[in-house]
Design a protein around this motif. Structure first.
Motif, PDB file in Angstrom:
ATOM      1  N   UNK A  16       0.850  -1.187   0.000  1.00 24.82           N
ATOM      2  CA  UNK A  16       0.000   0.000   0.000  1.00 24.82           C
ATOM      3  C   UNK A  16       0.888   1.239   0.000  1.00 24.82           C
ATOM      4  N   UNK A  17       0.546   2.191  -0.861  1.00 24.72           N
ATOM      5  CA  UNK A  17       1.326   3.428  -1.015  1.00 24.72           C
ATOM      6  C   UNK A  17       0.768   4.528  -0.113  1.00 24.72           C
ATOM      7  N   UNK A  18       0.756   4.280   1.186  1.00 23.24           N
ATOM      8  CA  UNK A  18       0.070   5.176   2.111  1.00 23.24           C
ATOM      9  C   UNK A  18       0.673   6.578   2.117  1.00 23.24           C
ATOM     10  N   UNK A  19       1.972   6.677   2.340  1.00 23.55           N
ATOM     11  CA  UNK A  19       2.595   8.004   2.446  1.00 23.55           C
ATOM     12  C   UNK A  19       2.522   8.762   1.132  1.00 23.55           C
ATOM     13  N   UNK A  20       2.682   8.072   0.027  1.00 23.96           N
ATOM     14  CA  UNK A  20       2.568   8.705  -1.287  1.00 23.96           C
ATOM     15  C   UNK A  20       1.191   9.331  -1.457  1.00 23.96           C
ATOM     16  N   UNK A  21       0.158   8.628  -1.010  1.00 29.84           N
ATOM     17  CA  UNK A  21      -1.189   9.161  -1.156  1.00 29.84           C
ATOM     18  C   UNK A  21      -1.423  10.394  -0.297  1.00 29.84           C
ATOM     19  N   UNK A  22      -0.769  10.461   0.850  1.00 27.48           N
ATOM     20  CA  UNK A  22      -0.910  11.641   1.705  1.00 27.48           C
ATOM     21  C   UNK A  22      -0.106  12.811   1.160  1.00 27.48           C
ATOM     22  N   UNK A  23       1.179  12.585   0.916  1.00 28.52           N
ATOM     23  CA  UNK A  23       2.099  13.683   0.627  1.00 28.52           C
ATOM     24  C   UNK A  23       2.076  14.114  -0.832  1.00 28.52           C
ATOM     25  N   UNK A  24       1.772  13.198  -1.742  1.00 32.20           N
ATOM     26  CA  UNK A  24       1.780  13.539  -3.160  1.00 32.20           C
ATOM     27  C   UNK A  24       0.384  13.693  -3.743  1.00 32.20           C
ATOM     28  N   UNK A  25      -0.586  12.964  -3.181  1.00 27.25           N
ATOM     29  CA  UNK A  25      -1.951  13.008  -3.717  1.00 27.25           C
ATOM     30  C   UNK A  25      -2.896  13.847  -2.876  1.00 27.25           C
ATOM     31  N   UNK A  26      -2.445  14.270  -1.680  1.00 27.06           N
ATOM     32  CA  UNK A  26      -3.253  15.165  -0.862  1.00 27.06           C
ATOM     33  C   UNK A  26      -4.412  14.512  -0.145  1.00 27.06           C
ATOM     34  N   UNK A  27      -4.347  13.199   0.107  1.00 31.86           N
ATOM     35  CA  UNK A  27      -5.424  12.496   0.792  1.00 31.86           C
ATOM     36  C   UNK A  27      -5.119  12.396   2.282  1.00 31.86           C
ATOM     37  N   UNK A  28      -6.115  12.690   3.114  1.00 30.28           N
ATOM     38  CA  UNK A  28      -5.961  12.557   4.563  1.00 30.28           C
ATOM     39  C   UNK A  28      -6.424  11.161   4.962  1.00 30.28           C
ATOM     40  N   UNK A  29      -5.476  10.250   5.124  1.00 31.85           N
ATOM     41  CA  UNK A  29      -5.818   8.863   5.388  1.00 31.85           C
ATOM     42  C   UNK A  29      -6.169   8.593   6.839  1.00 31.85           C
ATOM     43  N   UNK A  30      -6.160   9.614   7.672  1.00 28.03           N
ATOM     44  CA  UNK A  30      -6.621   9.416   9.045  1.00 28.03           C
ATOM     45  C   UNK A  30      -8.140   9.515   9.152  1.00 28.03           C
ATOM     46  N   UNK A  31      -8.810   9.933   8.089  1.00 26.35           N
ATOM     47  CA  UNK A  31     -10.270  10.100   8.096  1.00 26.35           C
ATOM     48  C   UNK A  31     -10.974   8.779   7.792  1.00 26.35           C
ATOM     49  N   UNK A  32     -12.232   8.641   8.198  1.00 25.49           N
ATOM     50  CA  UNK A  32     -13.019   7.484   7.760  1.00 25.49           C
ATOM     51  C   UNK A  32     -13.127   7.462   6.238  1.00 25.49           C
TER      52      UNK A  32
END
Length: 343
Positions: A16-32
């Motif tokens: 899973x590309x978790x950090x990439x999605x946060x830092x490069x794609x702007x997604x807040x993965x701490x949300x539901x």
């Protein structure tokens, strides 16, 4: 931490590309997940957040350090130098450390830590992260491998597309470079890090296994038997991973499961994923089949087989798999592999 009684057996997702999605794609993965979907209603439908992984009973995720190279059309913001790649990967690692400090995840780096995490997970459901570097360009020189191992990286895939180290999925059929050969020697001397063969070109794959005798996995790779592209593994490559006691993680992207599938086509059902798993199992055994979903790797829920929509839906594989194989495929096969070599 409040007890959550996560579902059993444990889910292990090897990519899973978790950090990439946060830092490069702007997604807040701490949300539901549903909240994230409302926030990003256009484009790909998000499939992964930390709460969604807890809901799914994800005990462990191989969380990537993935930074994309510069491309004038597809990635104009990508890295241009090893120093830039290094800095961006380090920022992703710092995000995982921040999440751990906030109690959202636990970083796993050794066998004792894995076991203590799994015991804690049974009570609190907190997801464990094992760090995987996808594409080795952040390693500025091969002698920097120890630095990343000290920092907690436990898996390295030399390629994504082509890198300074190896030919990759979208860079023709080039083999290992001179730097790549040096990296194999560094891996041979670094028992804390295993080789991820996913994304290596076929030539680079065989050169890497010839030069490196340590633990090998294919974190997220499918059988070329069904989609005849360099991105996927030939039967001989699958056998070679199995001969090294490695596990092959199935990617659940329709275009990697069904030849000719394109975005906008009707979604196939789970059979396309199960037939890929069964083919790998016929070659190396069900005990070496796992999940490397890549759920968040540049596509969304519309690009997954029906009825997959979120991590919890991976448990829907149970009735489609042969009796007695589900727990292993869902996670136990990866856990056994990790217990066999982690420091």
């Amino acid at each position: 931490m409040e007890s959550v009684n996560p579902p059993e057996p444990p889910l292990v997702d090897a990519h899973l590309d978790l950090a990439h999605n946060v830092l490069d794609m702007g997604l807040d993965l701490t949300r539901p997940l549903e909240e994230l979907r409302r926030q990003h209603a256009s484009g790909d439908v998000p499939t992964v957040t930390l709460p969604a992984l807890v809901e799914a009973g994800a005990a462990l995720v191989f969380a990537t350090l993935f930074v994309g190279p510069y491309h004038p059309e597809h990635n104009p913001e990508g890295y241009r130098t090893p120093d830039e790649a290094h800095a961006r990967a380090w920022r992703q690692l710092e995000l995982y450390r921040q999440w751990e400090h906030e109690g959202r995840v636990r970083l796993v780096t050794d066998r004792a830590g894995l076991e203590s995490h799994l015991e804690a997970w049974k009570k609190d459901g907190v997801v464990g992260l094992l760090v995987l570097m996808e594409g080795a360009d952040p390693i500025r020189t091969p002698d920097e491998l120890g630095f990343w191992a000290d920092a907690g990286v436990r898996l390295v895939g030399p390629a994504w597309g082509g890198t300074r180290y190896a030919g990759g999925s979208w860079n023709g059929t080039g083999g290992l470079t001179e730097l790549g050969r040096e990296l194999m020697a560094a891996l041979e001397d670094e028992p804390r890090v295993a080789l991820d063969a996913s994304h290596l070109s076929e030539r680079a794959f065989w050169e890497a296994l010839e030069r490196y005798e340590g633990p090998v996995l294919a974190s997220h790779s499918n059988a070329r038997r069904f989609v005849n592209e360099e991105r996927h593994l030939t039967d001989d490559m699958i056998r070679a991973v199995g001969a090294r006691n490695g596990v092959v993680g199935t990617v659940l992207y329709n275009a990697f499961l069904q030849a000719g599938w394109q975005r906008g086509d009707a979604r196939p059902d789970l059979e396309v994923a199960v037939r890929n798993m069964a083919h790998v199992a016929d070659l190396i055994g069900w005990e070496r089949v796992g999940i490397g979903s890549d759920f968040d790797g540049g596509f969304g829920a519309r690009e997954l087989p029906e009825p997959l929509d979120r991590p919890a839906d991976l448990r829907r594989l149970e009735p489609a798999l042969p009796p007695g194989t589900f727990a292993g495929v869902l996670g136990e096969n990866w856990l056994r592999w990790l217990r066999g070599w982690l420091p």
